[in-house]
Design an enzyme around this catalytic site. Structure first.
Site, PDB file in Angstrom:
ATOM      1  N   ARG A 266     -11.454  13.784   2.042  1.00  0.00           N
ATOM      2  CA  ARG A 266     -12.173  12.978   2.616  1.00  0.00           C
ATOM      3  C   ARG A 266     -13.603  12.610   1.967  1.00  0.00           C
ATOM      4  NH1 ARG A 266      -9.484   9.632   6.248  1.00  0.00           N
ATOM      5  NH2 ARG A 266      -7.907  10.839   7.388  1.00  0.00           N
TER       6      ARG A 266
ATOM      7  N   GLU B  76     -14.326  -0.611   5.742  1.00  0.00           N
ATOM      8  CA  GLU B  76     -14.484   0.590   5.363  1.00  0.00           C
ATOM      9  C   GLU B  76     -15.427   0.747   4.384  1.00  0.00           C
ATOM     10  OE1 GLU B  76     -10.544   1.912   4.103  1.00  0.00           O
ATOM     11  OE2 GLU B  76     -11.387   2.795   1.967  1.00  0.00           O
TER      12      GLU B  76
ATOM     13  N   TYR C 218      -0.930  12.972   7.123  1.00  0.00           N
ATOM     14  CA  TYR C 218      -0.696  11.922   7.950  1.00  0.00           C
ATOM     15  C   TYR C 218       1.033  11.853   8.533  1.00  0.00           C
ATOM     16  CZ  TYR C 218      -4.980   9.148   7.371  1.00  0.00           C
ATOM     17  OH  TYR C 218      -6.346   8.741   7.630  1.00  0.00           O
TER      18      TYR C 218
ATOM     19  N   ARG D 194       1.603   6.745  -6.465  1.00  0.00           N
ATOM     20  CA  ARG D 194       0.349   7.488  -7.193  1.00  0.00           C
ATOM     21  C   ARG D 194       0.864   8.807  -7.049  1.00  0.00           C
ATOM     22  NH1 ARG D 194      -5.050   7.152  -3.223  1.00  0.00           N
ATOM     23  NH2 ARG D 194      -3.337   7.241  -1.630  1.00  0.00           N
TER      24      ARG D 194
ATOM     25  N   TYR E 200       0.965  -1.471  -0.098  1.00  0.00           N
ATOM     26  CA  TYR E 200      -0.037  -0.129   0.092  1.00  0.00           C
ATOM     27  C   TYR E 200       0.844   1.223  -0.080  1.00  0.00           C
ATOM     28  CZ  TYR E 200      -2.866   3.842   1.665  1.00  0.00           C
ATOM     29  OH  TYR E 200      -3.607   5.077   1.844  1.00  0.00           O
TER      30      TYR E 200
HETATM   31  C1  3EB Z   1      -7.988   6.161   6.243  1.00  0.00           C
HETATM   32  O1  3EB Z   1      -8.835   6.976   6.577  1.00  0.00           O
HETATM   33  C2  3EB Z   1      -8.392   4.897   5.622  1.00  0.00           C
HETATM   34  O2  3EB Z   1      -5.303   5.787  -0.032  1.00  0.00           O
HETATM   35  O3  3EB Z   1      -6.724   6.525  -1.126  1.00  0.00           O
HETATM   36  C3  3EB Z   1      -9.290   5.677   3.048  1.00  0.00           C
HETATM   37  C4  3EB Z   1      -9.532   6.446   1.875  1.00  0.00           C
HETATM   38  C5  3EB Z   1      -7.918   5.114   3.436  1.00  0.00           C
HETATM   39  C6  3EB Z   1      -8.893   6.493   0.853  1.00  0.00           C
HETATM   40  C7  3EB Z   1      -6.572   6.145  -0.199  1.00  0.00           C
HETATM   41  C8  3EB Z   1      -6.949   5.457   2.132  1.00  0.00           C
HETATM   42  C9  3EB Z   1      -7.626   5.897   0.697  1.00  0.00           C
HETATM   43  O4  3EB Z   1      -6.756   6.489   6.022  1.00  0.00           O
HETATM   44  C10 3EB Z   1      -7.633   4.353   4.309  1.00  0.00           C
END
Ligand code: 3EB
Length: 331
Positions: free
Chosen positions: A224, A324, A211, A159, A152
């Site tokens: 989001r 999820e 993050y 990406r 990932y």
């Molecule tokens: C998170 O909240 C969960 O890498 O595109 C959620 C939605 C998550 C998209 C992405 C990753 C992605 O971090 C993981």
């Protein structure tokens, strides 16, 4: 000067009518033959293969057999084509574009993701519908490898490299999920529009692109949620039991579902859509362990009676997360 022109244009164009997204039975050929069909998705190894560039067979198994199709439709004529490996369709101001790349042809998740995003960026940039609002990413063995070498995280590196500065103004809403398909393919598809959307972040969560380092060299590039340039429609990114930047309730499915719904409610409230989901709001739930599927279905049916939900077998990008949810909220 260029900006002034764009603003004038944007004001002159009324809000777009959002594509309708539905789950339904039947054959893909029928759905593709209908007027205004922008894209059709089948799920799992049992789904049909179709040549039409608007059709993708997603490498995620559906817990309902036979799985339904997902169909995107617009109120306008649709034209479609292929540009290299990218398949696309456009109509009514909307653009679907998708790509499927075999990692064995490109050398691992990082190089494959980079290539996929470079190709998509090229095709999107060549159309009037250049505002990418929502992206889905499905990757094999997403949790394989340790620390920065986890697949990932390599995907996230690639990406970001493939995106270049295309998303300098902000990332699209997105989902990234691991599949268990027979072939190591990366599948990426998107919805774009000729008008920009509005990004929505969740005040309970650190924005993913901020993050801290512990989650990888390259923070995940997504918003989001995205309010579409169409009245009262929200495209919701993959949402899980993340609070701040930390995963919560490891190994507790029920508590993760409850936390996920708190996040979804918060997102809707932040977007000014506090009335919540209705029966035109198709959702997807990605479930890591098949044994959990029934419980996930019951939980969602209790919280959102009548809302269409597609339950898919998929791995969440953090190992401790069991479920999820993503999808749409319509007026
Ligand atoms: C998170 O909240 C969960 O890498 O595109 C959620 C939605 C998550 C998209 C992405 C990753 C992605 O971090 C993981």
């Amino acid at each position: 000067m260029a900006e002034a022109c764009e603003n004038t244009l944007a004001e002159a164009v009324p809000p777009r009518r959002a594509p309708r997204v539905t789950y339904r039975g039947g054959g893909a050929a029928w759905a593709l033959a209908e007027a205004g069909t922008l894209a059709v998705f089948g799920f799992g190894a049992g789904a049909q293969e179709m040549e039409d560039p608007r059709y993708l067979r997603i490498e995620l198994e559906c817990f309902d057999a036979p799985g339904p199709l997902e169909v995107w439709q617009v109120d306008a004529p649709v034209e479609h084509g292929c540009d290299g490996a990218v398949r696309w369709a456009r109509g009514g101001g909307w653009l679907f574009a998708g790509i499927e790349l075999d990692e064995s042809d490109h050398g691992g998740p990082r190089a494959t993701a980079r290539h996929a995003y470079e190709e998509l960026r090229c095709v999107v940039g060549a159309h009037a519908e250049r505002h990418v609002l929502r992206v889905w990413n499905y990757l094999a063995a997403i949790n394989q490898g340790e620390d920065d070498a986890e697949r990932y995280k390599l995907f996230c590196d690639g990406r970001a490299a493939g995106m270049g500065d295309f998303f300098a103004d902000g990332f699209p809403a997105a989902t990234a999920i691991g599949h268990h398909g027979a072939r190591p393919v990366l599948q990426v598809y998107l919805l774009a529009c000729d008008q920009p959307g509005e990004r929505v972040e969740n005040p309970r969560q650190v924005s993913a692109w901020r993050y801290p380092r512990q989650y990888g060299r390259t923070p995940p590039s997504f918003a989001r949620a995205m309010a579409l340039p169409a009245a009262d429609v929200l495209a919701i990114s993959g949402t899980a039991a993340v609070v701040g930047h930390a995963s919560t309730h490891a190994d507790d499915l029920h508590a993760q579902l409850a936390e996920t719904f708190t996040n979804l409610d918060t997102l809707l409230a932040t977007a000014g859509m506090a009335e919540g989901f209705d029966t035109h709001s198709p959702l997807k739930a990605y479930v890591r362990h098949p044994a959990d599927a029934a419980q996930v279905r019951e939980f969602i049916a209790r919280r959102l009676p009548g809302v269409p939900v597609l339950l898919l077998h998929g791995d969440i990008c953090r190992r401790e997360l069991l479920v999820e949810i993503d999808g749409w909220r319509y007026a």
